[in-house]
Design an enzyme around this catalytic site. Structure first.
Site, PDB file in Angstrom:
ATOM      1  CG  HIS A 196      -6.069  -0.028   4.753  1.00 24.34           C
ATOM      2  ND1 HIS A 196      -4.908  -0.730   4.949  1.00 24.34           N
ATOM      3  CD2 HIS A 196      -6.819  -0.268   5.846  1.00 24.34           C
ATOM      4  CE1 HIS A 196      -4.948  -1.356   6.116  1.00 24.34           C
ATOM      5  NE2 HIS A 196      -6.115  -1.078   6.683  1.00 24.34           N
TER       6      HIS A 196
ATOM      7  CD  GLU B  64      -2.824  -1.276   2.386  1.00 27.09           C
ATOM      8  OE1 GLU B  64      -2.756  -0.399   3.273  1.00 27.09           O
ATOM      9  OE2 GLU B  64      -3.624  -2.227   2.427  1.00 27.09           O
TER      10      GLU B  64
HETATM   11  N1  LIG Z   1      -9.717  -2.505   6.628  1.00 28.40           N
HETATM   12  C1  LIG Z   1      -9.517  -1.884   7.760  1.00 28.40           C
HETATM   13  O1  LIG Z   1      -9.446  -0.667   7.808  1.00 28.40           O
HETATM   14  C2  LIG Z   1      -9.380  -2.682   9.015  1.00 28.40           C
HETATM   15  C3  LIG Z   1      -9.838  -2.122  10.216  1.00 28.40           C
HETATM   16  C4  LIG Z   1      -9.715  -2.873  11.379  1.00 28.40           C
HETATM   17  C5  LIG Z   1      -9.124  -4.118  11.355  1.00 28.40           C
HETATM   18  N2  LIG Z   1      -8.673  -4.616  10.175  1.00 28.40           N
HETATM   19  C6  LIG Z   1      -8.078  -5.961  10.110  1.00 28.40           C
HETATM   20  O2  LIG Z   1      -9.075  -6.899  10.461  1.00 28.40           O
HETATM   21  C7  LIG Z   1      -8.510  -7.891  11.295  1.00 28.40           C
HETATM   22  C8  LIG Z   1      -9.580  -8.469  12.178  1.00 28.40           C
HETATM   23  O3  LIG Z   1     -10.033  -7.480  13.085  1.00 28.40           O
HETATM   24  P1  LIG Z   1     -10.841  -7.857  14.415  1.00 28.40           P
HETATM   25  O4  LIG Z   1     -10.896  -6.623  15.217  1.00 28.40           O
HETATM   26  O5  LIG Z   1     -12.102  -8.526  14.100  1.00 28.40           O
HETATM   27  O6  LIG Z   1      -9.827  -8.868  15.075  1.00 28.40           O
HETATM   28  P2  LIG Z   1     -10.102  -9.882  16.256  1.00 28.40           P
HETATM   29  O7  LIG Z   1      -8.781 -10.211  16.815  1.00 28.40           O
HETATM   30  O8  LIG Z   1     -11.156  -9.369  17.159  1.00 28.40           O
HETATM   31  O9  LIG Z   1     -10.682 -11.178  15.496  1.00 28.40           O
HETATM   32  C9  LIG Z   1      -9.925 -11.964  14.643  1.00 28.40           C
HETATM   33  C10 LIG Z   1     -10.499 -13.367  14.664  1.00 28.40           C
HETATM   34  O10 LIG Z   1      -9.810 -14.137  13.688  1.00 28.40           O
HETATM   35  C11 LIG Z   1      -9.640 -15.435  14.229  1.00 28.40           C
HETATM   36  N3  LIG Z   1      -8.575 -16.126  13.520  1.00 28.40           N
HETATM   37  C12 LIG Z   1      -7.235 -15.994  13.667  1.00 28.40           C
HETATM   38  N4  LIG Z   1      -6.603 -16.812  12.811  1.00 28.40           N
HETATM   39  C13 LIG Z   1      -7.557 -17.463  12.108  1.00 28.40           C
HETATM   40  C14 LIG Z   1      -7.515 -18.424  11.088  1.00 28.40           C
HETATM   41  N5  LIG Z   1      -6.354 -18.886  10.603  1.00 28.40           N
HETATM   42  N6  LIG Z   1      -8.689 -18.888  10.605  1.00 28.40           N
HETATM   43  C15 LIG Z   1      -9.871 -18.443  11.100  1.00 28.40           C
HETATM   44  N7  LIG Z   1      -9.956 -17.519  12.064  1.00 28.40           N
HETATM   45  C16 LIG Z   1      -8.818 -17.030  12.565  1.00 28.40           C
HETATM   46  C17 LIG Z   1      -9.349 -15.189  15.683  1.00 28.40           C
HETATM   47  O11 LIG Z   1      -9.563 -16.348  16.468  1.00 28.40           O
HETATM   48  C18 LIG Z   1     -10.320 -14.068  16.000  1.00 28.40           C
HETATM   49  O12 LIG Z   1     -11.550 -14.548  16.469  1.00 28.40           O
HETATM   50  C19 LIG Z   1      -7.406  -7.132  12.069  1.00 28.40           C
HETATM   51  O13 LIG Z   1      -6.389  -8.007  12.474  1.00 28.40           O
HETATM   52  C20 LIG Z   1      -6.918  -6.133  11.063  1.00 28.40           C
HETATM   53  O14 LIG Z   1      -5.819  -6.671  10.367  1.00 28.40           O
HETATM   54  C21 LIG Z   1      -8.785  -3.935   9.013  1.00 28.40           C
HETATM   55  O1  LIG Z   2      -5.986   3.279   9.873  1.00 27.25           O
HETATM   56  C1  LIG Z   2      -5.228   2.437   9.413  1.00 27.25           C
HETATM   57  O2  LIG Z   2      -4.215   2.690   8.771  1.00 27.25           O
HETATM   58  C2  LIG Z   2      -5.463   0.955   9.696  1.00 27.25           C
HETATM   59  C3  LIG Z   2      -6.890   0.553   9.817  1.00 27.25           C
HETATM   60  C4  LIG Z   2      -7.046  -0.919  10.113  1.00 27.25           C
HETATM   61  O3  LIG Z   2      -6.437  -1.707   9.166  1.00 27.25           O
HETATM   62  C5  LIG Z   2      -6.622  -1.330  11.485  1.00 27.25           C
HETATM   63  O4  LIG Z   2      -5.777  -2.219  11.624  1.00 27.25           O
HETATM   64  O5  LIG Z   2      -7.184  -0.769  12.430  1.00 27.25           O
END
Ligand SMILES: NC(=O)c1ccc[n+]([C@@H]2O[C@H](COP(=O)([O-])OP(=O)(O)OC[C@H]3O[C@@H](n4cnc5c(N)ncnc54)[C@H](O)[C@@H]3O)[C@@H](O)[C@H]2O)c1
Ligand SMILES: O=C(O)CC[C@@H](O)C(=O)O
Length: 470
Positions: free
Chosen positions: A348, A318
């Site tokens: 993102h 990215e």
């Molecule tokens: N696009 C964005 O802006 C954005 C924003 C927030 C988070 N995220 C991403 O989303 C991910 C998930 O966020 P969250 O807050 O729900 O996390 P979280 O930790 O609450 O939940 C993640 C879940 O995935 C499960 N998990 C781990 N490995 C696994 C596997 N191999 N197979 C199946 N399940 C598995 C875990 O047991 C857990 O329940 C974060 O780690 C982050 O990378 C992206």
């Molecule tokens: O704000 C960001 O750059 C990341 C957002 C999201 O991927 C997170 O991990 O919370």
């Protein structure tokens, strides 16, 4: 400033002179309408009477904030008196290495890679704030071993991501992206073929954590059936059903959405074999991390018609900041991806809402401030979570000792031999893997004794980092 007290304190390999000065008008979180997540709710009502511990002039603390950290978070740190430099984008590695040499605190979002190579240059750094959920961009193990605590905001943007995914499900089912692009190009294309209601369709959630849970509730409210796959056994929201394998989920879902962290096990979790298992004409959504989907396989699945659409918010590479960068030189398949029908590409922005960024700014700035000023590690992701009741203003000769050390036998005895000439009012220690964190409040400490106390702890072979706050 008044009441300045000088002791030499080693930060990393450099010695610096620090002084204690406290402006009582400063407080931890004064932002009106502050949105506090439950992880920050430990702040106790007696905090007003708490003594602020700062064995330094707050102006000596240098904070570097990258990637446009929310303004409220910036303001909270400035209100502490810290020197705050805030940049809008992340930095290329060489520039990051130069900048990080000086700072005590760094705040980042998802793009700044704090690798071992970078952190090795961070001689003064003692805390990292990830103003986001993901912490995969930081070498957490190396940081812990160097006595650098890492904090994040575990769920402040979860709802924002879940709402985006709900929107994407509808947009994909109705091919709204393509229709809108056509209209922008002046083309009227009124079609219903391949356009669906989402009511009654099955949503398959991979990773049923904070985001997966929120999404599960919202999807059922839209009349969808929810199945999910997670590596741990979890309580289902509503009438959602946990399935026992990723394969079962892929075979049963009309929409597959990914919410797993970036881990070695989740790398290319969805590739050619998994697309093969998905239902004909189903959809894939990835708002987790770019490494989770094999994009060339997705391009093939889209071209062959195996999947009817996809929404991607995250990519293996990215750009550092905003601009015209989504080309093949960033990701070699970028132009192929851009050419696909019914594929939504977003930069993102899953967590990019005013609500989420405000909440994250407050939560992480608060955690950083508590760590810098009091040594409290509650909410840290790489070191043990330790907190002690605050010292109060009527305990003038009290000192808080923080000793981060290798988790080896005999350390407590040695530390307590050093503290033993004073009264140890309270003490807490905990370990996480190889690292242990000890915090002790000791009384009857003469100011002149602080330097010796500090020096004696620094000389212990198990020492990773010593801090003495008073
Ligand atoms: N696009 C964005 O802006 C954005 C924003 C927030 C988070 N995220 C991403 O989303 C991910 C998930 O966020 P969250 O807050 O729900 O996390 P979280 O930790 O609450 O939940 C993640 C879940 O995935 C499960 N998990 C781990 N490995 C696994 C596997 N191999 N197979 C199946 N399940 C598995 C875990 O047991 C857990 O329940 C974060 O780690 C982050 O990378 C992206
Ligand atoms: O704000 C960001 O750059 C990341 C957002 C999201 O991927 C997170 O991990 O919370």
């Amino acid at each position: 400033m008044s009441n300045a007290r000088e002791i030499p304190v080693r930060n990393g390999n450099r010695k610096m002179s620090v002084s204690n000065s406290f402006d009582p008008s400063l407080s931890f979180s004064t932002s009106p309408g502050a949105v506090r997540s439950p992880t920050a709710s430990h702040a106790n009502p007696a905090a007003a009477a708490a003594k602020q511990l700062k064995p330094f002039h707050t102006g000596d603390i240098k904070v570097l904030l990258l990637e446009n950290v929310n303004k409220i978070g910036q303001t909270m740190l400035k209100e502490q008196g810290y020197q705050v430099e805030a940049l809008k984008s992340s930095l290329p590695e060489e520039q990051l290495i130069e900048k990080i040499k000086d700072v005590h605190v760094i705040g980042i979002r998802s793009k700044t890679k704090l690798s071992e190579k970078v952190l090795k240059h961070a001689k003064n750094l003692f805390v990292i704030g990830c103003f986001c959920i993901g912490t995969n961009q930081v070498d957490l193990k190396y940081a812990a071993g160097a006595g650098i605590a890492v904090f994040n905001s575990p769920f402040s943007n979860s709802r924002s991501v879940a709402e985006l995914v709900i929107a994407e499900i509808v947009v994909l089912a109705r091919q709204l992206g393509d229709r809108s692009n056509e209209m922008h190009a002046g083309v009227w294309n009124k079609v219903s073929a391949g356009c669906w209601e989402i009511r009654g369709k099955t949503l398959g959630i991979v990773g049923y954590g904070h985001i997966g849970n929120q999404l599960s509730v919202l999807a059922e409210m839209m009349g969808m059936k929810v199945i999910y796959y997670d590596v741990i056994n979890l309580m289902s929201m509503g009438t959602a059903q946990q399935v026992t394998s990723l394969d079962a989920l892929l075979q049963g879902a009309d929409f597959v959405t990914l919410h797993v962290p970036e881990l070695p096990e989740t790398k290319n979790m969805i590739g050619a074999a998994q697309f093969e298992l998905m239902k004909e004409g189903s959809y894939l959504i990835n708002a987790s991390r770019g490494s989770v989907v094999d994009i060339p396989a997705l391009i093939n699945a889209s071209r062959s018609g195996k999947i009817a659409g996809a929404a991607l918010d995250v990519y293996p590479n990215e750009p550092a900041g905003n601009g015209d960068y989504f080309q093949n030189d960033l990701n070699r398949w970028a132009e192929d991806l851009r050419s696909l029908k019914n594929v939504i590409l977003t930069p993102h922005i899953g967590g990019s809402t005013e609500e989420a960024q405000t909440a994250i700014g407050i939560e992480v700035a608060d955690a950083l401030t508590r760590y810098v000023n009091e040594g409290t590690t509650q909410g840290a992701v790489n070191v043990p979570e330790v907190a002690l009741r605050s010292l109060t203003a009527d305990e003038p000769n009290h000192v808080r000792v923080i000793f981060i050390h290798h988790n080896v036998p005999g350390v407590l005895k040695r530390v307590n031999d050093i503290l033993g000439d004073h009264n140890v009012d309270k003490q807490m220690t905990d370990s996480r893997g190889d690292i242990a964190y000890l915090m002790a409040d000791i009384s009857n400490v003469n100011v002149n004794e602080i330097k010796d106390l500090y020096q004696s702890l620094e000389e212990l072979s198990s020492r990773i980092r010593t801090r003495v706050l008073y």
